[in-house]
Design a protein around this motif. Structure first.
Motif, PDB file in Angstrom:
ATOM      1  N   LEU B 110      -3.849  -4.999  -1.865  1.00 48.67           N
ATOM      2  CA  LEU B 110      -5.106  -4.882  -2.599  1.00 48.67           C
ATOM      3  C   LEU B 110      -5.835  -6.233  -2.617  1.00 48.67           C
ATOM      4  N   ALA B 111      -5.074  -7.294  -2.848  1.00 51.14           N
ATOM      5  CA  ALA B 111      -5.686  -8.627  -2.936  1.00 51.14           C
ATOM      6  C   ALA B 111      -6.381  -8.977  -1.618  1.00 51.14           C
ATOM      7  N   ARG B 112      -5.702  -8.710  -0.496  1.00 55.80           N
ATOM      8  CA  ARG B 112      -6.291  -9.043   0.813  1.00 55.80           C
ATOM      9  C   ARG B 112      -7.517  -8.183   1.087  1.00 55.80           C
ATOM     10  N   LYS B 113      -7.403  -6.885   0.695  1.00 50.75           N
ATOM     11  CA  LYS B 113      -8.533  -5.975   0.918  1.00 50.75           C
ATOM     12  C   LYS B 113      -9.755  -6.442   0.109  1.00 50.75           C
ATOM     13  N   LEU B 114      -9.499  -6.796  -1.156  1.00 47.44           N
ATOM     14  CA  LEU B 114     -10.607  -7.238  -2.008  1.00 47.44           C
ATOM     15  C   LEU B 114     -11.188  -8.565  -1.522  1.00 47.44           C
ATOM     16  N   ALA B 115     -10.301  -9.459  -1.084  1.00 48.40           N
ATOM     17  CA  ALA B 115     -10.781 -10.752  -0.565  1.00 48.40           C
ATOM     18  C   ALA B 115     -11.715 -10.528   0.610  1.00 48.40           C
ATOM     19  N   GLN B 116     -11.344  -9.575   1.451  1.00 47.74           N
ATOM     20  CA  GLN B 116     -12.185  -9.264   2.620  1.00 47.74           C
ATOM     21  C   GLN B 116     -13.532  -8.684   2.174  1.00 47.74           C
ATOM     22  N   LEU B 139     -10.830 -12.124 -10.716  1.00 44.03           N
ATOM     23  CA  LEU B 139     -10.897 -10.649 -10.751  1.00 44.03           C
ATOM     24  C   LEU B 139      -9.861 -10.043  -9.819  1.00 44.03           C
ATOM     25  N   ILE B 140      -9.753 -10.615  -8.624  1.00 37.64           N
ATOM     26  CA  ILE B 140      -8.790 -10.090  -7.648  1.00 37.64           C
ATOM     27  C   ILE B 140      -7.373 -10.200  -8.213  1.00 37.64           C
ATOM     28  N   ILE B 141      -7.072 -11.339  -8.830  1.00 33.40           N
ATOM     29  CA  ILE B 141      -5.739 -11.510  -9.417  1.00 33.40           C
ATOM     30  C   ILE B 141      -5.540 -10.473 -10.525  1.00 33.40           C
ATOM     31  N   GLY B 142      -6.561 -10.328 -11.370  1.00 35.09           N
ATOM     32  CA  GLY B 142      -6.469  -9.375 -12.479  1.00 35.09           C
ATOM     33  C   GLY B 142      -6.187  -7.960 -12.021  1.00 35.09           C
ATOM     34  N   LEU B 143      -6.756  -7.593 -10.881  1.00 38.66           N
ATOM     35  CA  LEU B 143      -6.559  -6.230 -10.376  1.00 38.66           C
ATOM     36  C   LEU B 143      -5.243  -6.100  -9.597  1.00 38.66           C
ATOM     37  N   GLU B 165     -21.538  -4.709  -8.556  1.00 39.00           N
ATOM     38  CA  GLU B 165     -21.386  -3.290  -8.248  1.00 39.00           C
ATOM     39  C   GLU B 165     -20.048  -3.036  -7.554  1.00 39.00           C
ATOM     40  N   LEU B 166     -19.720  -3.920  -6.621  1.00 39.17           N
ATOM     41  CA  LEU B 166     -18.449  -3.796  -5.892  1.00 39.17           C
ATOM     42  C   LEU B 166     -17.266  -3.891  -6.859  1.00 39.17           C
ATOM     43  N   PHE B 167     -17.360  -4.815  -7.799  1.00 34.39           N
ATOM     44  CA  PHE B 167     -16.277  -4.965  -8.771  1.00 34.39           C
ATOM     45  C   PHE B 167     -16.096  -3.690  -9.593  1.00 34.39           C
ATOM     46  N   TYR B 168     -17.204  -3.138 -10.100  1.00 37.33           N
ATOM     47  CA  TYR B 168     -17.082  -1.923 -10.916  1.00 37.33           C
ATOM     48  C   TYR B 168     -16.445  -0.791 -10.112  1.00 37.33           C
ATOM     49  N   GLN B 169     -16.853  -0.674  -8.839  1.00 38.13           N
ATOM     50  CA  GLN B 169     -16.279   0.380  -7.971  1.00 38.13           C
ATOM     51  C   GLN B 169     -14.777   0.175  -7.800  1.00 38.13           C
ATOM     52  N   GLU B 170     -14.405  -1.059  -7.493  1.00 40.46           N
ATOM     53  CA  GLU B 170     -12.983  -1.350  -7.243  1.00 40.46           C
ATOM     54  C   GLU B 170     -12.152  -1.193  -8.506  1.00 40.46           C
ATOM     55  N   LEU B 171     -12.748  -1.557  -9.623  1.00 43.99           N
ATOM     56  CA  LEU B 171     -12.051  -1.399 -10.904  1.00 43.99           C
ATOM     57  C   LEU B 171     -11.714   0.075 -11.132  1.00 43.99           C
ATOM     58  N   LEU B 172     -12.716   0.930 -10.915  1.00 48.75           N
ATOM     59  CA  LEU B 172     -12.490   2.353 -11.132  1.00 48.75           C
ATOM     60  C   LEU B 172     -11.470   2.911 -10.147  1.00 48.75           C
ATOM     61  N   GLN B 173     -11.560   2.435  -8.903  1.00 53.94           N
ATOM     62  CA  GLN B 173     -10.635   2.945  -7.881  1.00 53.94           C
ATOM     63  C   GLN B 173      -9.184   2.545  -8.200  1.00 53.94           C
ATOM     64  N   THR B 174      -9.009   1.300  -8.554  1.00 50.33           N
ATOM     65  CA  THR B 174      -7.649   0.847  -8.847  1.00 50.33           C
ATOM     66  C   THR B 174      -7.122   1.505 -10.125  1.00 50.33           C
ATOM     67  N   TYR B 175      -8.037   1.781 -11.057  1.00 53.89           N
ATOM     68  CA  TYR B 175      -7.657   2.473 -12.297  1.00 53.89           C
ATOM     69  C   TYR B 175      -7.203   3.902 -11.988  1.00 53.89           C
ATOM     70  N   GLU B 176      -7.899   4.507 -11.026  1.00 55.48           N
ATOM     71  CA  GLU B 176      -7.536   5.876 -10.628  1.00 55.48           C
ATOM     72  C   GLU B 176      -6.165   5.889  -9.931  1.00 55.48           C
ATOM     73  N   ILE B 189     -23.905  -4.880 -21.142  1.00 54.40           N
ATOM     74  CA  ILE B 189     -23.414  -3.592 -21.653  1.00 54.40           C
ATOM     75  C   ILE B 189     -23.894  -2.425 -20.801  1.00 54.40           C
ATOM     76  N   GLU B 190     -25.174  -2.481 -20.411  1.00 50.31           N
ATOM     77  CA  GLU B 190     -25.737  -1.354 -19.649  1.00 50.31           C
ATOM     78  C   GLU B 190     -24.933  -1.077 -18.382  1.00 50.31           C
ATOM     79  N   GLU B 191     -24.480  -2.184 -17.749  1.00 40.43           N
ATOM     80  CA  GLU B 191     -23.782  -2.036 -16.462  1.00 40.43           C
ATOM     81  C   GLU B 191     -22.428  -1.355 -16.595  1.00 40.43           C
ATOM     82  N   ILE B 192     -21.750  -1.580 -17.722  1.00 39.84           N
ATOM     83  CA  ILE B 192     -20.403  -1.021 -17.799  1.00 39.84           C
ATOM     84  C   ILE B 192     -20.293   0.157 -18.773  1.00 39.84           C
ATOM     85  N   ALA B 193     -21.438   0.538 -19.335  1.00 39.34           N
ATOM     86  CA  ALA B 193     -21.408   1.627 -20.321  1.00 39.34           C
ATOM     87  C   ALA B 193     -20.787   2.900 -19.740  1.00 39.34           C
TER      88      ALA B 193
END
Lengths: 249, 291
Positions: B110-116, B139-143, B165-176, B189-193
């Motif tokens: 995941l770390a390498r993929k996100l770094a890329q 962020l990459i370490i956190g995920l 936007e990329l971070f929010y997408q990846e956050l949701l994907q890794t959460y899933e 707030i609007e961005e992460i609501a």
């Protein structure tokens, strides 16, 4: 799990210290051999070049390193460990373990250097080693002495880690100034007072187990004093390390 | 299931009360939002949970055991903060390796993929990166760390819109893929609501809202109409702020409306988004309401 964490941390700290020690040696060789030779080369040509590693005292450098390595970057170490889910308690054990191993390496450096020069192992207290008649006792005493240096560095390092950048600057500049002023006054006062030092010297002789007959000191006395010093330093460094907290400076 | 219980936490810096009697629970596998104005006490709270500073009072517990100086608890949480905790001289790959060493494992894939994806070079030195890339590294370490509780304090600091936007997408994907608890403290707030399931709003060191996002939005209203009519309709309700434009007034209400009151024809009722609710609640008119 915790034991595994401590041992991983000990090995990590040890490895990092060894890398720093190697770099210290590189700089030491660079400054004491390469740099003079470079000057010599530019002035005299190839005729006066000297590369005599045996003339360098790596043990002295290592002991300075022991103190410095223990004393600096303690706040950075705290930041790094707490960021990586390691408690202050575990971080302290990791640092102590690394220090114990590093001290052992520096004793080995001293032994190798001593034998390479064809000398006897260092006797810290006069002829104490002779009275014991064993190199093992000397090595143990040497280890204790080096450990005393490193744990003293740890206390200094952890105490400095409690201070903000401004606090550190005040201490680094202020303490030497205060010390110089205080020592100057003390020296003047002692000269004026004409103190009889015999009592103090006799007291030190008693503490170190000095024998008038043999002219030697007791190895055990000195070692015990150093062990007590080490234990006190370990206690202080542990207590101070538990007070560390993140600052915004 | 592991949970974190924060009970009656208070924190004083000198004579200044930064946190006062803060209590909340972090359940497993939930995405939380922690919202508050500058100086409200968000970072202080996160630093206390992650054991970086000590509270003046109260307790942080993980599975009924104190999390303070508890390696087992600390190894199960990761705080990405604004303050850079890594050495400036260190290369990114070494930072990842150290994280693996301390946490026992690390999702290198995941770390390498996100770094890329973030265009981050692993052989770059941390100190040589911009503020945005400092955030990306963290962020990459956190995920990628194997923990059940991840705290992000201003995670998108310095990130451009694309990277956010990329971070929010990846956050949701890794959460899933691997559900765990995220607590995100941010001003945006609007961005992460749309990501956040549960909201904590903190104001002047006190939690003023603790509830499910849906329920909070469902209980937030903007009542718009002629000034007098709006005032009559909202009398006695939890009005947290109002706007006056010409003869029209909008009053913002947080909490239950009175079902017995008939909504006048001249009054329009709408739900308020989290951002507006936050603005009015933390502008001085806030009252604590459980969501």
């Amino acid at each position: 799990m915790l034991k595994g964490k401590v041992s991983r941390l000990v090995l990590y700290n040890f490895r990092e210290s060894i890398i720093r020690l190697m770099w210290t040696f590189v700089w030491f060789i660079g400054i004491t051999i390469l740099l003079p030779n470079l000057f010599s080369l530019t002035i005299n040509g190839l005729s006066n070049l000297r590369f005599n590693l045996a003339s360098l005292d790596f043990t002295i450098v290592s002991v300075f390193f022991l103190f410095a390595d223990a004393a600096i970057f303690k706040y950075d170490y705290f930041k790094w460990t707490i960021q990586n889910g390691i408690s202050r308690h575990t971080a302290w054990w990791g640092k102590i373990g690394g220090t114990l191993l590093l001290t052992a390496v520096i004793v080995v450096i001293d032994i190798v250097e001593t034998f390479a020069r064809g000398e006897q192992l260092t006797n810290l207290f006069g002829l104490a080693g002779h009275s014991f008649g064993a190199n093992v006792a000397n090595v143990i005493q040497l280890y204790i002495a080096f450990l005393m240096v490193s744990v003293t560095g740890l206390v200094v390092g952890y105490m400095m880690a409690l201070l903000s950048k401004r606090g550190k600057a005040v201490v680094i500049i202020g303490v030497p100034v205060v010390m110089i002023v205080a020592l100057t006054y003390l020296a003047r006062a002692l000269v004026r007072a004409r103190v009889d030092w015999n009592g103090v010297i006799n007291f030190i002789k008693v503490v170190l187990g000095y024998s008038n007959q043999n002219g030697t000191v007791n190895l055990l006395n000195g070692s015990l004093i150093m062990i007590v010093w080490i234990l006190v330093c370990l206690g202080i460094s542990y207590l101070v390390s538990q007070k560390l907290r993140l600052r915004r400076d | 299931m592991t949970q974190i219980q924060i009970s009656n936490i208070s924190k004083k810096f000198g004579h200044h009360n930064v946190l006062q009697d803060v209590s909340l629970t972090l359940q497993p596998n939930t995405i939380y939002g922690l919202f508050g104005r500058n100086g409200a006490g968000k970072s202080t709270l996160l630093n206390i949970i992650a054991n970086r500073i000590f509270p003046s009072g109260g307790a942080v517990e993980m599975d009924n055991q104190s999390a303070i100086e508890n390696d087992r608890a600390l190894a199960n949480m990761f705080l990405m903060s604004e303050i850079d905790m890594y050495s400036e001289r260190m290369k990114i790959e070494k930072i990842f390796k150290q994280t693996e060493l301390c946490y026992g494992s690390f999702d290198w894939g995941l770390a390498r993929k996100l770094a890329q994806k973030f265009d981050l070079k692993l052989d770059a030195k941390f100190g040589g990166l911009s503020t945005g890339y400092h955030s990306i590294v963290k962020l990459i370490i956190g995920l990628s760390v194997p923990v059940n509780f991840v705290f992000f304090d201003e995670p998108v600091l310095g990130l451009d819109a694309n990277h956010r936007e990329l971070f929010y997408q990846e956050l949701l994907q890794t959460y899933e893929e691997r559900p765990r608890t995220f607590l995100i403290s941010t001003h945006l707030i609007e961005e992460i609501a749309h990501i956040v399931e549960h909201v904590f709003m903190i104001d002047k060191g006190k939690i003023v809202i603790d509830g499910e996002t849906e329920s909070i939005v469902a209980n937030s209203y903007a009542v718009t109409g002629p000034k007098k009519t709006v005032e009559e309709y909202t009398a006695g309700l939890n009005v947290i702020g109002h706007n006056l434009l010409g003869g029209l007034q909008t009053s913002y209400v947080y909490g239950q409306l009175d079902d017995n009151r008939i909504i006048p024809d001249t009054v329009k009722l709408e739900h308020v988004d989290l951002q507006k609710l936050f603005v009015y609640l933390t502008n001085g008119g806030g009252k604590h309401v459980e969501g």
